[in-house]
Scaffold this motif. Structure first.
Motif, PDB file in Angstrom:
ATOM      1  N   ILE A 171       0.771  -1.175  -0.064  1.00 60.51           N
ATOM      2  CA  ILE A 171       0.180   0.027   0.139  1.00 60.51           C
ATOM      3  C   ILE A 171       0.896   1.107  -0.023  1.00 60.51           C
ATOM      4  N   THR A 172       0.475   2.134  -0.837  1.00 59.19           N
ATOM      5  CA  THR A 172       1.219   3.444  -0.997  1.00 59.19           C
ATOM      6  C   THR A 172       0.152   4.513  -0.805  1.00 59.19           C
ATOM      7  N   GLU A 173       0.444   5.726  -0.723  1.00 59.86           N
ATOM      8  CA  GLU A 173      -0.668   6.620  -0.725  1.00 59.86           C
ATOM      9  C   GLU A 173      -1.388   7.064  -1.859  1.00 59.86           C
ATOM     10  N   ARG A 174      -0.697   6.478  -2.960  1.00 57.87           N
ATOM     11  CA  ARG A 174      -1.260   6.797  -4.263  1.00 57.87           C
ATOM     12  C   ARG A 174      -2.551   5.679  -4.532  1.00 57.87           C
ATOM     13  N   ASN A 175      -2.196   4.232  -3.992  1.00 59.06           N
ATOM     14  CA  ASN A 175      -3.022   3.480  -4.434  1.00 59.06           C
ATOM     15  C   ASN A 175      -3.954   2.856  -3.133  1.00 59.06           C
ATOM     16  N   ILE A 176      -4.271   3.616  -2.226  1.00 64.13           N
ATOM     17  CA  ILE A 176      -4.990   3.503  -1.237  1.00 64.13           C
ATOM     18  C   ILE A 176      -6.494   3.090  -1.642  1.00 64.13           C
ATOM     19  N   PRO A 177      -6.915   3.674  -2.672  1.00 66.51           N
ATOM     20  CA  PRO A 177      -8.373   3.228  -3.070  1.00 66.51           C
ATOM     21  C   PRO A 177      -8.546   1.719  -3.488  1.00 66.51           C
ATOM     22  N   LYS A 178      -7.475   1.207  -4.204  1.00 63.36           N
ATOM     23  CA  LYS A 178      -7.436  -0.091  -4.418  1.00 63.36           C
ATOM     24  C   LYS A 178      -7.532  -1.153  -3.307  1.00 63.36           C
ATOM     25  N   TYR A 179      -7.008  -0.809  -2.431  1.00 65.18           N
ATOM     26  CA  TYR A 179      -7.017  -1.513  -0.910  1.00 65.18           C
ATOM     27  C   TYR A 179      -7.879  -1.371  -0.291  1.00 65.18           C
ATOM     28  N   ASP A 180      -8.638  -0.287  -0.290  1.00 66.04           N
ATOM     29  CA  ASP A 180      -9.672   0.321   0.995  1.00 66.04           C
ATOM     30  C   ASP A 180     -10.869  -0.519   0.654  1.00 66.04           C
ATOM     31  N   ASN A 181     -11.026  -1.677   1.067  1.00 65.67           N
ATOM     32  CA  ASN A 181     -12.146  -2.760   0.576  1.00 65.67           C
ATOM     33  C   ASN A 181     -12.771  -3.326   1.921  1.00 65.67           C
ATOM     34  N   TYR A 182     -12.404  -3.036   3.160  1.00 60.13           N
ATOM     35  CA  TYR A 182     -12.844  -3.562   4.455  1.00 60.13           C
ATOM     36  C   TYR A 182     -13.087  -2.324   5.573  1.00 60.13           C
ATOM     37  N   PHE A 239       0.505   7.632   6.115  1.00 63.53           N
ATOM     38  CA  PHE A 239      -0.611   7.823   5.511  1.00 63.53           C
ATOM     39  C   PHE A 239      -1.744   6.878   6.295  1.00 63.53           C
ATOM     40  N   ARG A 240      -2.854   6.918   5.979  1.00 61.48           N
ATOM     41  CA  ARG A 240      -3.990   6.257   6.647  1.00 61.48           C
ATOM     42  C   ARG A 240      -3.962   4.710   6.827  1.00 61.48           C
ATOM     43  N   LYS A 241      -3.932   4.299   7.869  1.00 61.70           N
ATOM     44  CA  LYS A 241      -3.699   2.874   7.903  1.00 61.70           C
ATOM     45  C   LYS A 241      -5.035   1.815   7.658  1.00 61.70           C
ATOM     46  N   LEU A 242      -5.257   1.269   6.598  1.00 58.09           N
ATOM     47  CA  LEU A 242      -6.379   0.717   6.212  1.00 58.09           C
ATOM     48  C   LEU A 242      -6.792  -0.580   6.995  1.00 58.09           C
ATOM     49  N   ALA A 243      -7.897  -0.780   7.201  1.00 58.15           N
ATOM     50  CA  ALA A 243      -8.188  -2.149   8.227  1.00 58.15           C
ATOM     51  C   ALA A 243      -7.626  -3.411   7.323  1.00 58.15           C
ATOM     52  N   ARG A 244      -7.168  -4.176   8.277  1.00 59.47           N
ATOM     53  CA  ARG A 244      -6.495  -5.564   8.057  1.00 59.47           C
ATOM     54  C   ARG A 244      -5.386  -5.306   7.470  1.00 59.47           C
TER      55      ARG A 244
END
Length: 425
Positions: A126-137, A154-159
Motif C-alpha cells: 500500500i502506498t498513498e497513491r493506491n489506497i483506493p485499490k486496497y480500501d475494501n474492508y 498515511f491512513r492505515k487501512l483495515a486489516r
C-alpha cells in the motif's frame, strides 16, 4: 559406528524441538528465549571480541537470509540425493516403475516454481497513491481503528499492517515468511497456500516411493529369513524389525535420511496447511488470529472479574442492564482495556522486535493507546463476546483468498480513477 536407534532418537528429538519451537511455543517461552536471545547474544559478543564488529555485521546480513539458505540446502540437497541414489535404486528395483523418475523431475520443477512464485509475487504493498485499490474492508474498531500509520504517515487501512522486514505497508497482512523471504498478504496468500500444498504433496509422494523401494529390497533379499551377525562379538543375531531396519539404514544411509525427513515434514507441513485453511475459512489472517486470542483472553478476564464483583455485591447487575447506553460504553471500554499487541508476525505468530534499525520509527506496540493500569478501570460488564466482522462464511472467506478484493475490476478501476484525478490536479 552409531546404531540406528541412537540416530532415530536424535532425529526425532530434533524434529520435536523444531515442532515445539515453531508451532507450540510462544515468543516468551523460557526455552525459546534461551535459544533465540541468550545463546545468540553470547555467540555474537564472542565473535565481536575475536573478529570485530564487521564480522558481526556480516553474520547479521547472513542471518536475514538464513531460512532461505536453509530451505535451498535441504530441498536441493534432498533432491540431489534422490537423483543420485534414488534414481539408481529405481533402475534396479522391480517394485517402483521407471516412470516415477520422469514424474520426479516434474515434481521438482513444480516445487521450485511454487517457491519462486510465492517469494516474488507482491503481497499487496500500500502506498498513498493506491489506497483506493486496497480500501475494501471496514474498520471493526477493535483490531483496527481509523488512524495514520506511525511509520509511513498515511491512513492505515483495515486489516493492513506495516511490515518491518520489507519496510512496506501490506494489505490484509498475514505474516512475514522467512522461508520465501517475502511478506504474505492479500495478493500472494493464495500462492503461499499453493506453495505449502505442493511441498506437502512432494513430501508424501517421495515418502511413498522411497518406502516401496526399501520394502522391495527387504522382500527381494528375504531379510526376515536372513542370518545377521553382531559386528563386534561375531554372534549370530535373530532377524527382527530393528535389526533389518538397522541394516537398511546403514546400507542406504542417504536415502533413509531423506525418507525420514520427508515423512516428518509431511506431518509438520500438513498441520501448518490445515491451520491456514482453518483461519482462512474463519475470515482471519495469522496476524488477526493471534490478536483475537488476546481479545478472548481479555474478555474472559473481564467477564470473570465482573461476575465476581456481582457475586460480592460490589456491582449491581440490574444497574448495568438499566443503562441504555451501556453497550456503547462497554465497547469503548473494551477498546481501551484490551491493549491488543501489534508487533511483528512470523510464520507461527508474534515475534519480538529485537532489531529495529537506527532512525526507523518503531512499530506501535498496540492497536489502542492505553495508559491505564490493568486494575484501575471501572468494573463493568464487557457485554457479549466480540465477533469477527470479517467472517463472511466459509465459501466467501475462501473466495476472498482465491480472488482478492484488491485484484477485482472494481478496485482496479477505483485506483485508475484516483491516479487520473491526481494527475489532473
Amino acid at each position: 559406528m552409531i546404531g540406528i536407534l541412537p540416530l532415530i532418537y536424535i532425529y526425532l528429538a530434533i524434529s520435536i524441538w523444531i515442532t515445539y519451537s515453531c508451532f507450540l511455543a510462544t515468543e516468551t517461552s523460557p526455552i525459546v528465549l534461551v535459544f533465540t536471545e541468550k545463546v545468540p547474544s553470547f555467540l555474537l559478543s564472542l565473535v565481536s571480541r575475536i573478529f570485530g564488529d564487521r564480522a558481526v555485521s556480516l553474520i547479521h546480513g547472513i542471518s536475514e537470509k538464513f531460512l532461505v539458505i536453509l530451505y535451498l540446502v535441504v530441498v536441493l540437497g534432498s533432491w540431489s540425493i534422490m537423483f543420485t541414489y534414488g534414481y539408481e535404486f529405481i533402475s534396479h528395483s522391480s517394485h517402483v516403475d521407471d516412470r516415477h523418475k520422469m514424474s520426479g523431475y516434474v515434481v521438482f520443477v513444480i516445487c521450485m516454481w511454487s517457491w519462486r512464485k510465492a517469494g516474488t509475487t507482491s503481497p499487496g504493498y500500500i502506498t498513498e497513491r493506491n489506497i483506493p485499490k486496497y480500501d475494501n474492508y471496514p474498520y471493526d474498531n477493535l483490531l483496527y481503528v481509523n488512524k495514520k500509520c506511525p511509520t509511513l504517515g498515511f491512513r492505515k487501512l483495515a486489516r493492513s499492517k506495516y511490515d518491518r522486514f520489507t519496510k512496506k505497508h501490506v494489505a490484509r497482512f498475514d505474516h512475514y515468511c522467512g522461508w520465501i523471504d517475502n511478506a504474505v498478504g492479500e495478493e500472494n496468500y493464495r500462492f503461499f497456500l499453493l506453495f505449502l500444498f505442493i511441498h506437502i504433496a512432494m513430501c508424501v509422494y517421495g515418502t511413498i516411493v522411497t518406502f516401496h523401494l526399501l520394502r522391495g529390497e527387504v522382500r527381494d533379499r528375504d531379510l526376515f529369513n536372513a542370518i545377521f551377525f553382531n559386528a563386534e562379538t561375531g554372534e549370530e543375531v535373530e532377524a527382527d524389525f530393528w535389526v533389518i531396519a538397522h541394516y537398511i539404514f546403514m546400507r542406504h544411509f542417504q536415502l533413509c535420511a531423506v525418507f525420514l525427513l520427508m515423512g516428518v515434514m509431511s506431518v509438520v507441513l500438513g498441520l501448518f496447511f490445515l491451520f491456514h485453511l482453518f483461519i482462512a475459512s474463519r475470515g482471519m489472517t495469522t496476524n488477526e488470529y493471534y490478536k483475537w486470542k488476546q481479545v478472548h483472553k481479555w474478555y474472559k478476564k473481564e467477564k470473570d472479574k465482573f461476575l465476581k464483583a456481582v457475586k460480592e455485591g460490589k456491582v449491581s447487575n440490574n444497574n448495568q442492564k438499566s443503562d441504555s447506553g451501556q453497550a456503547k460504553n462497554t465497547e469503548k471500554s473494551s477498546l481501551a482495556a484490551a491493549n491488543i499487541s501489534d508487533g511483528d508476525v512470523g510464520c507461527v505468530g508474534p515475534v519480538q522486535n529485537r532489531n529495529v534499525n537506527i532512525g526507523e520509527i518503531p512499530q506501535e506496540e498496540s492497536v489502542v493507546d492505553s495508559n491505564k493500569d490493568e486494575d484501575s478501570h471501572e468494573i463493568m460488564d464487557p457485554g457479549p463476546r466480540p465477533k469477527n466482522i470479517y467472517d463472511l462464511g466459509v465459501v466467501e472467506n475462501l473466495r476472498e483468498v482465491l480472488f482478492p478484493r484488491s485484484l477485482r475490476r472494481k478496485s482496479v478501476d477505483n485506483t485508475s480513477c484516483f491516479v487520473g484525478k491526481t494527475k489532473n490536479v
